[in-house]
Design an enzyme around this catalytic site. Structure first.
Site, PDB file in Angstrom:
ATOM      1  N   ASP A 185      14.064  31.473   6.813  1.00 33.45           N
ATOM      2  CA  ASP A 185      15.480  31.801   6.930  1.00 33.45           C
ATOM      3  C   ASP A 185      15.614  32.351   8.341  1.00 33.45           C
ATOM      4  O   ASP A 185      15.155  33.467   8.617  1.00 33.45           O
ATOM      5  CB  ASP A 185      15.875  32.865   5.897  1.00 33.45           C
ATOM      6  CG  ASP A 185      17.365  33.152   5.941  1.00 33.45           C
ATOM      7  OD1 ASP A 185      17.886  33.397   7.041  1.00 33.45           O
ATOM      8  OD2 ASP A 185      18.018  33.122   4.880  1.00 33.45           O
ATOM      9  N   HIS A 186      16.203  31.566   9.235  1.00 32.96           N
ATOM     10  CA  HIS A 186      16.086  31.950  10.643  1.00 32.96           C
ATOM     11  C   HIS A 186      16.787  33.266  10.964  1.00 32.96           C
ATOM     12  O   HIS A 186      16.498  33.884  11.971  1.00 32.96           O
ATOM     13  CB  HIS A 186      16.529  30.809  11.575  1.00 32.96           C
ATOM     14  CG  HIS A 186      18.016  30.653  11.709  1.00 32.96           C
ATOM     15  ND1 HIS A 186      18.779  29.982  10.792  1.00 32.96           N
ATOM     16  CD2 HIS A 186      18.875  31.070  12.665  1.00 32.96           C
ATOM     17  CE1 HIS A 186      20.050  30.002  11.189  1.00 32.96           C
ATOM     18  NE2 HIS A 186      20.134  30.652  12.316  1.00 32.96           N
ATOM     19  N   HIS A 248      21.328  33.544   4.440  1.00 29.96           N
ATOM     20  CA  HIS A 248      21.307  34.441   5.598  1.00 29.96           C
ATOM     21  C   HIS A 248      21.947  35.798   5.307  1.00 29.96           C
ATOM     22  O   HIS A 248      21.381  36.848   5.598  1.00 29.96           O
ATOM     23  CB  HIS A 248      22.054  33.823   6.786  1.00 29.96           C
ATOM     24  CG  HIS A 248      21.579  32.449   7.154  1.00 29.96           C
ATOM     25  ND1 HIS A 248      20.254  32.091   7.134  1.00 29.96           N
ATOM     26  CD2 HIS A 248      22.252  31.344   7.576  1.00 29.96           C
ATOM     27  CE1 HIS A 248      20.141  30.829   7.524  1.00 29.96           C
ATOM     28  NE2 HIS A 248      21.336  30.354   7.790  1.00 29.96           N
TER      29      HIS A 248
HETATM   30  C1  BG6 Z   1      22.613  27.456   9.586  1.00 28.53           C
HETATM   31  C2  BG6 Z   1      23.813  26.804   8.962  1.00 28.53           C
HETATM   32  O1  BG6 Z   1      21.697  27.842   8.613  1.00 28.53           O
HETATM   33  O2  BG6 Z   1      23.039  28.589  10.331  1.00 28.53           O
HETATM   34  C3  BG6 Z   1      24.831  26.401  10.015  1.00 28.53           C
HETATM   35  O3  BG6 Z   1      23.399  25.647   8.230  1.00 28.53           O
HETATM   36  C4  BG6 Z   1      25.195  27.597  10.860  1.00 28.53           C
HETATM   37  O4  BG6 Z   1      25.990  25.840   9.428  1.00 28.53           O
HETATM   38  C5  BG6 Z   1      23.944  28.296  11.388  1.00 28.53           C
HETATM   39  O5  BG6 Z   1      25.988  27.131  11.943  1.00 28.53           O
HETATM   40  C6  BG6 Z   1      24.303  29.592  12.071  1.00 28.53           C
HETATM   41  O6  BG6 Z   1      23.178  30.106  12.709  1.00 28.53           O
HETATM   42  P1  BG6 Z   1      23.329  31.040  13.983  1.00 28.53           P
HETATM   43  O7  BG6 Z   1      21.942  31.456  14.296  1.00 28.53           O
HETATM   44  O8  BG6 Z   1      23.957  30.209  15.061  1.00 28.53           O
HETATM   45  O9  BG6 Z   1      24.221  32.164  13.576  1.00 28.53           O
END
Ligand code: BG6
Length: 510
Positions: A185-186, A248
Site C-alpha cells: 500500500d504505497h 490508503h
Molecule cells: C492509487 C489510486 O492507489 O493512488 C489512484 O489507484 C490514485 O487512483 C493514487 O490517484 C493516489 O496516490 P498519490 O500517491 O498520488 O496520492
C-alpha cells in the site's frame, strides 16, 4: 543502514505502466543511493517479446521520463540497466514456468543470489491467482535451503470486497506463507505517514492528549486535482471508496488511532493496527445514507479550460453511478476513541492535490476571554501528508493592544526546512523493506479483510439501493455540499485547504 542480501526481483507485468512509472524509477533511486545489494538482477516477465537489450533500453527511458530526481547520471543509469534481463512468456500458461525456472537458475548462478527471489505482481489483479498457482506448480515459492528466501509482492486491489479478499488470501496461503507475502500500500511508504508513528510515540507531549478526553473529532482528506487520467475502465470497477478509502485512508486511520505497540517489530505494529480495524463500528445498511455521501464530477470551466465530466471520460458509461468522491463518518468503538467521530473524504477533480489529517482538539470548558471571537479559537494539529509535507499546530493567542482579542496563529514545521534531500519515493522505501524482510509497512491479510468488512455495507447499498443519490459536483470544487451534512448538529465542518478552483486561484496553505 543494513543492505539487503543479493537477490533477483522478478517483475510480472514488466511492460506495463506500474513498472515504467514507479518500480523501475524507485529501484534506480535505491541503486543510486547504494542501498541495493552488491549483486542483484531484475528479471522482467511479460507476454511482449522484448530482448534483454530492448528491456534495458525501456528501463533507461522510464527512469529519464519518470524519475523524481532532478539530475540523472547517464553512466550510472546504464550500469543499473545492465542488471536487467527479460523473459517473454505467457504467464497464464503453466508450461512457460519451466522457462522461468530455468532462467532463474541461470541468473541465480550468474549473480550468486543464493536462491533469493522476489516476485512482484504488477499485473491486472485477475492474473494473481493464476500466477501464484503456476509458481507453485514448479515449487518456485519453496525455500529449500537456509539461505534462499522467496517473497511475493502484491499490488492493490486485494479483492473487490470482503469475500473476494478472503478468497484471494486463501489462495495465496495455499502456496505462500503469510510471512512471504507483502501486500503493498504505497501510502505506508510515504515519509509523512511513517512520521505519524514518530510524532506519536517518540514524543511525550502528544500521547497523553491523544484520546476522547481531549480530541473532539478527526478529519482526513485526500484530494486529487487529476481526474481518472485514461483509467476510466479500471475506475468503473472501483470508485473512490474502493480505490482510496478501503486501503490508503484506512491505513492512515490505523496509524492515527492505534495503541502504542510494545516494540517496532512488524507484527507488534500490525497487531495494533488490526485491533483498530476490528474496532471500526460498521455502518448499518439502513444508515448508509446518513453516514456516507458519494459524488461524481461534472463538466466545468477552470481558468478558461473546459474540464470534462466523469461520464465523458474514455471507458466510462454515459450513465455511470460510480463515485469519484466519497465521504464517510464513523466511530471506533474502543476505550480510547469512544464517541469521537472520524470523517474521511477522498475525491478526484477537487481543487488541488492534498492529503492531510486534522486533529480537532476540544474547546476550553470555560470561556475566560469574553471577546467576540473567543468562541472561534481553534486548536488543531494538521498533519500534511502531501504536498508541502509538514505539521502545523493552530492555537489562539492575544492580539497586541488593549483588551484580550484572540487571534488564531500557526506553529508550523515543513520537511523542506530540515532537509535539502528530496523525500524518498514511497515505492523505493517499500521495495527496500521487502528486500530486508521487514513487513512493518505492508498490509497483513487479516487487516485487509477487516477493512473490506467495514466498507462492504456501504458498497452494497450504493450498488443495490437506487434511492441513494449520487451527487454531481463541478470539477474543481470540494465535492458535493451534501458531504457537509455529515457534521449534523455540530459547529464543525471540513477544513478547506484551499478555495474552489472554479472561483479562485490554486492556493494551498498548510
Ligand atoms: C492509487 C489510486 O492507489 O493512488 C489512484 O489507484 C490514485 O487512483 C493514487 O490517484 C493516489 O496516490 P498519490 O500517491 O498520488 O496520492
Amino acid at each position: 543502514m543494513n543492505r539487503p542480501h543479493n537477490s533477483i526481483m522478478v517483475i510480472f507485468g514488466a511492460s506495463g505502466d506500474l513498472t515504467k512509472k514507479k518500480l523501475i524509477p524507485s529501484l534506480f533511486e535505491l541503486y543510486k543511493q547504494e542501498l541495493l545489494c552488491d549483486d542483484f538482477a531484475i528479471l522482467g516477465v511479460s507476454r511482449t517479446k522484448f530482448t534483454d537489450d530492448q528491456f534495458r533500453q525501456n528501463i533507461i527511458e522510464a527512469v529519464i521520463k519518470y524519475s523524481e530526481s532532478k539530475e540523472i547520471d547517464k553512466d550510472l543509469l546504464k550500469n543499473f540497466a545492465a542488471n536487467a534481463y527479460y523473459l517473454p512468456i505467457n504467464t497464464e500458461e503453466v508450461r512457460d514456468y519451466m522457462l522461468l525456472k530455468e532462467k532463474l537458475d541461470e541468473l541465480n548462478a550468474l549473480k550468486v543470489t543464493h536462491g533469493n527471489f522476489i516476485y512482484y505482481l504488477a499485473t491486472p489483479p485477475q492474473l494473481y491467482e493464476t500466477i501464484v498457482s503456476n509458481l507453485g506448480v514448479y515449487n518456485l515459492q519453496d525455500t529449500p535451503d537456509e539461505h534462499g528466501s522467496k517473497k511475493i509482492i502484491i499490488e492493490k486491489p486485494f479483492g473487490f470486497d470482503y469475500e473476494s479478499a478472503r478468497k484471494l488470501n486463501g489462495h495465496l496461503h495455499d502456496i505462500f506463507n503469510e510471512n512471504q507475502i507483502y501486500r503493498i500500500d504505497h501510502y505506508l511508504g510515504k515519509e509523512t505517514v511513517q512520521n505519524v508513528l514518530v510524532l506519536r510515540f517518540a514524543n511525550g507531549i502528544f500521547e497523553p492528549m491523544w484520546n476522547r478526553n481531549f480530541i473532539d473529532h478527526i478529519e482526513i482528506t485526500s484530494s486529487e486535482f487529476i481526474g481518472v487520467e485514461g483509467r476510466g475502465g479500471y475506475y468503473e470497477g472501483s470508485g473512490a471508496l474502493r480505490d482510496m478509502i478501503q486501503n490508503h485512508m484506512l491505513q492512515i486511520v490505523g496509524f492515527i488511532a492505534m495503541e502504542p505497540p510494545s516494540s517496532f517489530r512488524a507484527n507488534a505494529v500490525r497487531n495494533e493496527t488490526l485491533k483498530v480495524f476490528q474496532s471500526l463500528r460498521h455502518i448499518k445498511e439502513e444508515e448508509v445514507e446518513k453516514y456516507a455521501v458519494r459524488g461524481q464530477y461534472t463538466e466545468s470551466l477552470i481558468r478558461g479550460e473546459k474540464i470534462p465530466g466523469y461520464r465523458e471520460e474514455k471507458g466510462v458509461a454515459p450513465d455511470s453511478r460510480i463515485e469519484t468522491f466519497a465521504a464517510i463518518k464513523f466511530f471506533i468503538d474502543n476505550w480510547r476513541w469512544g464517541g469521537v467521530p472520524f470523517y474521511i473524504r477522498a475525491g478526484k477533480r477537487l481543487p488541488t492535490r492534498v492529503t492531510e489529517v486534522v486533529i480537532h482538539f476540544k474547546k476550553t470548558p470555560h470561556h475566560l476571554f469574553s471577546t467576540d471571537n473567543a468562541e472561534q479559537t481553534v486548536n488543531q494539529l494538521i498533519i500534511r501528508i502531501q504536498p508541502d509535507e509538514g505539521i502545523l499546530l493552530k492555537i489562539g493567542l492575544k492580539q497586541p493592544g488593549a483588551g484580550y482579542k484572540i487571534q488564531n496563529v500557526n506553529m508550523d514545521f515543513h520537511y523542506s526546512d530540515i532537509s535539502e534531500v528530496e523525500l524518498p519515493p514511497a515505492y523505493g522505501r517499500l521495495l527496500l523493506d521487502c528486500m530486508l524482510a521487514d513487513s512493518t509497512l505492508y498490509a497483513r491479510g487479516d487487516a485487509v479483510e477487516e477493512c473490506w468488512r467495514f466498507v462492504d455495507p456501504i458498497l452494497n447499498q450504493w450498488k443495490e439501493n437506487k434511492e441513494i443519490k449520487i451527487y454531481g459536483y463541478p470539477a474543481g470544487t470540494w465535492g458535493p455540499m451534501e458531504s457537509f451534512d455529515l457534521f449534523e448538529n455540530s459547529k464543525s465542518e471540513w477544513r478547506y485547504p484551499c478555495k474552489n478552483l472554479t472561483d479562485d486561484g490554486l492556493y494551498c496553505e498548510l
